[in-house]
Design a protein around this motif. Sequence first.
Motif, PDB file in Angstrom:
ATOM      1  N   ALA B 278       0.848  -1.200   0.000  1.00 27.23           N
ATOM      2  CA  ALA B 278       0.000   0.000   0.000  1.00 27.23           C
ATOM      3  C   ALA B 278       0.878   1.243   0.000  1.00 27.23           C
ATOM      4  CB  ALA B 278      -0.921  -0.010   1.222  1.00 27.23           C
ATOM      5  N   SER B 279       1.850   1.230   0.868  1.00 26.64           N
ATOM      6  CA  SER B 279       2.772   2.355   1.004  1.00 26.64           C
ATOM      7  C   SER B 279       3.498   2.648  -0.321  1.00 26.64           C
ATOM      8  CB  SER B 279       3.764   2.022   2.121  1.00 26.64           C
ATOM      9  OG  SER B 279       4.615   3.099   2.359  1.00 26.64           O
ATOM     10  N   ASP B 280       3.970   1.586  -0.978  1.00 26.69           N
ATOM     11  CA  ASP B 280       4.693   1.743  -2.245  1.00 26.69           C
ATOM     12  C   ASP B 280       3.799   2.343  -3.336  1.00 26.69           C
ATOM     13  OD1 ASP B 280       6.867   0.679  -1.002  1.00 26.69           O
ATOM     14  OD2 ASP B 280       6.698  -1.318  -1.920  1.00 26.69           O
ATOM     15  N   LEU B 281       2.522   1.956  -3.320  1.00 26.81           N
ATOM     16  CA  LEU B 281       1.601   2.425  -4.364  1.00 26.81           C
ATOM     17  C   LEU B 281       1.537   3.940  -4.449  1.00 26.81           C
ATOM     18  CD1 LEU B 281      -1.553   0.132  -4.107  1.00 26.81           C
ATOM     19  CD2 LEU B 281      -0.335   0.695  -6.204  1.00 26.81           C
ATOM     20  N   ILE B 282       1.682   4.612  -3.288  1.00 26.45           N
ATOM     21  CA  ILE B 282       1.520   6.064  -3.285  1.00 26.45           C
ATOM     22  C   ILE B 282       2.841   6.796  -3.047  1.00 26.45           C
ATOM     23  CG2 ILE B 282      -0.939   6.066  -2.653  1.00 26.45           C
ATOM     24  CD1 ILE B 282      -0.070   6.577   0.262  1.00 26.45           C
ATOM     25  N   SER B 283       3.939   6.068  -3.159  1.00 31.12           N
ATOM     26  CA  SER B 283       5.235   6.710  -2.869  1.00 31.12           C
ATOM     27  C   SER B 283       5.576   7.790  -3.899  1.00 31.12           C
ATOM     28  CB  SER B 283       6.347   5.664  -2.793  1.00 31.12           C
ATOM     29  OG  SER B 283       6.421   4.976  -4.022  1.00 31.12           O
ATOM     30  N   GLY B 284       4.969   7.706  -5.089  1.00 31.41           N
ATOM     31  CA  GLY B 284       5.196   8.720  -6.104  1.00 31.41           C
ATOM     32  C   GLY B 284       4.707  10.112  -5.698  1.00 31.41           C
ATOM     33  N   TYR B 285       3.831  10.181  -4.714  1.00 32.87           N
ATOM     34  CA  TYR B 285       3.355  11.491  -4.243  1.00 32.87           C
ATOM     35  C   TYR B 285       4.335  12.135  -3.257  1.00 32.87           C
ATOM     36  CZ  TYR B 285      -1.060   9.955  -6.358  1.00 32.87           C
ATOM     37  OH  TYR B 285      -2.009   9.509  -7.245  1.00 32.87           O
ATOM     38  N   GLY B 286       5.435  11.425  -2.971  1.00 30.23           N
ATOM     39  CA  GLY B 286       6.504  12.005  -2.160  1.00 30.23           C
ATOM     40  C   GLY B 286       6.111  12.277  -0.714  1.00 30.23           C
ATOM     41  N   ASP B 287       6.598  13.404  -0.191  1.00 26.59           N
ATOM     42  CA  ASP B 287       6.373  13.758   1.211  1.00 26.59           C
ATOM     43  C   ASP B 287       4.891  13.860   1.560  1.00 26.59           C
ATOM     44  OD1 ASP B 287       9.024  13.816   1.647  1.00 26.59           O
ATOM     45  OD2 ASP B 287       9.214  16.000   1.846  1.00 26.59           O
ATOM     46  N   LYS B 288       4.091  14.224   0.571  1.00 23.42           N
ATOM     47  CA  LYS B 288       2.653  14.386   0.850  1.00 23.42           C
ATOM     48  C   LYS B 288       1.990  13.068   1.219  1.00 23.42           C
ATOM     49  CE  LYS B 288       1.885  18.512  -1.861  1.00 23.42           C
ATOM     50  NZ  LYS B 288       1.511  19.053  -3.167  1.00 23.42           N
ATOM     51  N   ALA B 289       2.662  11.954   0.911  1.00 19.79           N
ATOM     52  CA  ALA B 289       2.048  10.642   1.132  1.00 19.79           C
ATOM     53  C   ALA B 289       2.330  10.075   2.523  1.00 19.79           C
ATOM     54  CB  ALA B 289       2.522   9.662   0.066  1.00 19.79           C
ATOM     55  N   VAL B 290       3.175  10.744   3.322  1.00 17.23           N
ATOM     56  CA  VAL B 290       3.644  10.079   4.550  1.00 17.23           C
ATOM     57  C   VAL B 290       2.516   9.759   5.539  1.00 17.23           C
ATOM     58  CG1 VAL B 290       6.036  10.890   4.459  1.00 17.23           C
ATOM     59  CG2 VAL B 290       4.315  12.285   5.653  1.00 17.23           C
ATOM     60  N   ILE B 291       1.506  10.613   5.614  1.00 18.41           N
ATOM     61  CA  ILE B 291       0.426  10.341   6.582  1.00 18.41           C
ATOM     62  C   ILE B 291      -0.374   9.105   6.157  1.00 18.41           C
ATOM     63  CG2 ILE B 291      -1.669  11.256   7.666  1.00 18.41           C
ATOM     64  CD1 ILE B 291       0.840  12.629   8.619  1.00 18.41           C
ATOM     65  N   LEU B 292      -0.730   9.030   4.876  1.00 13.66           N
ATOM     66  CA  LEU B 292      -1.467   7.849   4.400  1.00 13.66           C
ATOM     67  C   LEU B 292      -0.612   6.591   4.506  1.00 13.66           C
ATOM     68  CD1 LEU B 292      -3.552   8.803   1.220  1.00 13.66           C
ATOM     69  CD2 LEU B 292      -4.351   8.325   3.539  1.00 13.66           C
ATOM     70  N   GLN B 293       0.700   6.747   4.295  1.00 15.22           N
ATOM     71  CA  GLN B 293       1.576   5.581   4.434  1.00 15.22           C
ATOM     72  C   GLN B 293       1.614   5.117   5.894  1.00 15.22           C
ATOM     73  OE1 GLN B 293       4.959   7.408   2.421  1.00 15.22           O
ATOM     74  NE2 GLN B 293       4.686   6.031   0.667  1.00 15.22           N
ATOM     75  N   ALA B 294       1.653   6.082   6.813  1.00 17.05           N
ATOM     76  CA  ALA B 294       1.601   5.721   8.241  1.00 17.05           C
ATOM     77  C   ALA B 294       0.264   5.059   8.563  1.00 17.05           C
ATOM     78  CB  ALA B 294       1.809   6.967   9.100  1.00 17.05           C
ATOM     79  N   ALA B 295      -0.816   5.543   7.916  1.00 12.54           N
ATOM     80  CA  ALA B 295      -2.129   4.945   8.143  1.00 12.54           C
ATOM     81  C   ALA B 295      -2.138   3.475   7.730  1.00 12.54           C
ATOM     82  CB  ALA B 295      -3.202   5.722   7.376  1.00 12.54           C
ATOM     83  N   ALA B 296      -1.498   3.171   6.611  1.00 12.03           N
ATOM     84  CA  ALA B 296      -1.450   1.782   6.142  1.00 12.03           C
ATOM     85  C   ALA B 296      -0.772   0.892   7.185  1.00 12.03           C
ATOM     86  CB  ALA B 296      -0.717   1.707   4.806  1.00 12.03           C
ATOM     87  N   HIS B 297       0.335   1.379   7.749  1.00 13.24           N
ATOM     88  CA  HIS B 297       1.037   0.579   8.765  1.00 13.24           C
ATOM     89  C   HIS B 297       0.212   0.482  10.049  1.00 13.24           C
ATOM     90  CE1 HIS B 297       4.668  -0.232   6.506  1.00 13.24           C
ATOM     91  NE2 HIS B 297       4.598   1.011   6.033  1.00 13.24           N
ATOM     92  N   PHE B 298      -0.458   1.571  10.417  1.00 11.18           N
ATOM     93  CA  PHE B 298      -1.308   1.570  11.614  1.00 11.18           C
ATOM     94  C   PHE B 298      -2.408   0.519  11.492  1.00 11.18           C
ATOM     95  CE2 PHE B 298      -5.382   3.050  13.370  1.00 11.18           C
ATOM     96  CZ  PHE B 298      -5.068   3.149  14.722  1.00 11.18           C
ATOM     97  N   ILE B 299      -3.046   0.487  10.306  1.00 10.54           N
ATOM     98  CA  ILE B 299      -4.156  -0.455  10.089  1.00 10.54           C
ATOM     99  C   ILE B 299      -3.666  -1.897  10.174  1.00 10.54           C
ATOM    100  CG2 ILE B 299      -5.665  -1.340   8.245  1.00 10.54           C
ATOM    101  CD1 ILE B 299      -6.186   1.673   7.550  1.00 10.54           C
ATOM    102  N   ALA B 300      -2.482  -2.143   9.632  1.00 14.59           N
ATOM    103  CA  ALA B 300      -1.941  -3.512   9.665  1.00 14.59           C
ATOM    104  C   ALA B 300      -1.502  -3.917  11.073  1.00 14.59           C
ATOM    105  CB  ALA B 300      -0.766  -3.615   8.696  1.00 14.59           C
ATOM    106  N   ASP B 301      -1.085  -2.933  11.879  1.00 14.25           N
ATOM    107  CA  ASP B 301      -0.545  -3.242  13.216  1.00 14.25           C
ATOM    108  C   ASP B 301      -1.560  -3.108  14.334  1.00 14.25           C
ATOM    109  OD1 ASP B 301       1.858  -3.517  11.978  1.00 14.25           O
ATOM    110  OD2 ASP B 301       2.673  -1.565  12.582  1.00 14.25           O
ATOM    111  N   ARG B 302      -2.792  -2.688  14.018  1.00 13.64           N
ATOM    112  CA  ARG B 302      -3.702  -2.256  15.089  1.00 13.64           C
ATOM    113  C   ARG B 302      -3.999  -3.376  16.089  1.00 13.64           C
ATOM    114  NH1 ARG B 302      -9.496  -2.653  13.815  1.00 13.64           N
ATOM    115  NH2 ARG B 302      -9.685  -4.164  12.149  1.00 13.64           N
ATOM    116  N   LYS B 303      -4.168  -2.939  17.340  1.00 14.77           N
ATOM    117  CA  LYS B 303      -4.390  -3.892  18.423  1.00 14.77           C
ATOM    118  C   LYS B 303      -5.806  -3.789  18.983  1.00 14.77           C
ATOM    119  CE  LYS B 303      -0.139  -5.454  18.318  1.00 14.77           C
ATOM    120  NZ  LYS B 303      -0.167  -5.682  16.860  1.00 14.77           N
ATOM    121  N   SER B 304      -6.631  -2.937  18.396  1.00 10.18           N
ATOM    122  CA  SER B 304      -8.023  -2.845  18.844  1.00 10.18           C
ATOM    123  C   SER B 304      -8.885  -2.308  17.704  1.00 10.18           C
ATOM    124  CB  SER B 304      -8.169  -1.930  20.054  1.00 10.18           C
ATOM    125  OG  SER B 304      -7.936  -0.595  19.683  1.00 10.18           O
TER     126      SER B 304
END
Lengths: 304, 304
Positions: B278-304
């Motif tokens: 997911a993160s790689d898919l939007i890496s072309g948007y550069g710095d603007k993508a960091v929040i959505l990339q963090a969201a992808a990791h958050f969703i995969a790691d969520r504990k509740s």
Amino acid sequence: MTGPINEFEKRLMESAEATETLLASLLSGTCLPGEISRPATLLAAMRHGTLNGGKRLRPFLVLESAAMLGGDPQAAARIGAALECVHCYSLIHDDLPAMDDDDMRRGQPTVHRAFDEASAILAGDSLLTYAFDIIAAPETMLPDRQKTELVLALARASGLGGMAGGQALDLAAEKAAPDEAGIVTLQAMKTGALLRFACEAGAIAAGRGPEDRQRLRDFGEKIGLAFQLADDLLDITADAATMGKATGKDAARGKGTLVALYGAAWAEERLAVLAQEASDLISGYGDKAVILQAAAHFIADRKS
Amino acid sequence: MTGPINEFEKRLMESAEATETLLASLLSGTCLPGEISRPATLLAAMRHGTLNGGKRLRPFLVLESAAMLGGDPQAAARIGAALECVHCYSLIHDDLPAMDDDDMRRGQPTVHRAFDEASAILAGDSLLTYAFDIIAAPETMLPDRQKTELVLALARASGLGGMAGGQALDLAAEKAAPDEAGIVTLQAMKTGALLRFACEAGAIAAGRGPEDRQRLRDFGEKIGLAFQLADDLLDITADAATMGKATGKDAARGKGTLVALYGAAWAEERLAVLAQEASDLISGYGDKAVILQAAAHFIADRKS
């Protein structure tokens, strides 16, 4: 006999057939772009609750309002089908055990009897959703401006401040009988809002401005009042075989109606007045208005 | 600790608060033009099922997708609120006795327990309807073209061919366990479709063309898969107190999940891969993508 009434009945029948055909095609198993799959049982429940040969009065009103004002008939047909999806969803949900608990509808088992409660809930949800799909879809050949207006008007007519809110008031009325003003509000929401939308939608589809829209809304409001009054009258005078559903239920539940308050003779007189007022509202459209004028009289005089 | 994850959590919290405020204002007692009245009990049931302090992940994804692509934040907030209405309607209906029969949701009684079944059905219906109202309303400052696209995409994501269809498949899965392909379709419809819409909606709100829309759809699809996998994993590892709802229910009902098929270790590995893809898919948007990339990791790691 010839003349507007005869022509009206012919067009009502033709429009019902065309609506049935269009709904059957919209509710086929073919996925549209963006859909993942169409689960067979859910689709069958949606079809059971929709393709049952009703009079299709609401689509007819959309079609004839649009025709009177020069709107495209194909776009009007799709808006009519969308509106019928909303009407059918509301019947499916109203029939549920937690609501009016009805076993029969138009001479057939209701959706939760033919399938199960979960399927009936989801079929209703899906039909409501599909209504907005049908309006917004590229196949509805209207400018985006008009589509947005239709979506908004349909949502306002159907939701919290319209039909669904009216059903909530209707359920509450079983516990505490509303006064006359309460009955009028309830009926304007539960039944009136969709009929009013049907007529207004024709004006929107024809690209007409606020004046024509308001006139068609007013016309729709009058025939909505007439429709409900005729329904309440039929509830105490007709039998279940004629109606294809249980009758006398409102009276048995102690639900207040204007017929219960003022009697059948008053109701019949009032129906004639409403039909005439509706007819007068659109007389400025001349010959083009005759079918809708006949519809107003038909709704006030209906025997089933 | 600083960096994208920290910034992500701050923005997620701020967006949840903003969504709660907007929903509370949309679900006030004030009638909008075209509404007849807002029945108090029905409105209260809608508020109970909506204003309950969820994470508001879907509105967050709309907001951040729009922000990444330069969309107007206020229009995105309204689309997010509309989407949350659809999500909350689905929870209210899914919790009904005829469906998943749940008494608690986010630590509170479900709508049919706090009110009654009829109110829960109507509150869900009205929230679904209201979603389309919110998008089409003049207060959503977007061109009509984009509104039409949003209505269509939301309807396709939510209806027969999306979320509602997924719930129908889910109920059927209790009687006959689906194979792996069946599980994947079911989950793509029931959970994935709305998450995919959330991300695509940001691109539509930003007025982007088919390429960006497709990229955001693909991103939404990946995080949808991750979301469901994390959910299935939590169902067997978390306790009810952490989740605010009953856990272990899927296993108890014999519902098939990919976790049940392949085990927890496989699921954790797969989650990491999905987040990265997911993160790689939007890496072309550069710095603007960091929040959505963090969201992808958050969703995969969520504990509740």
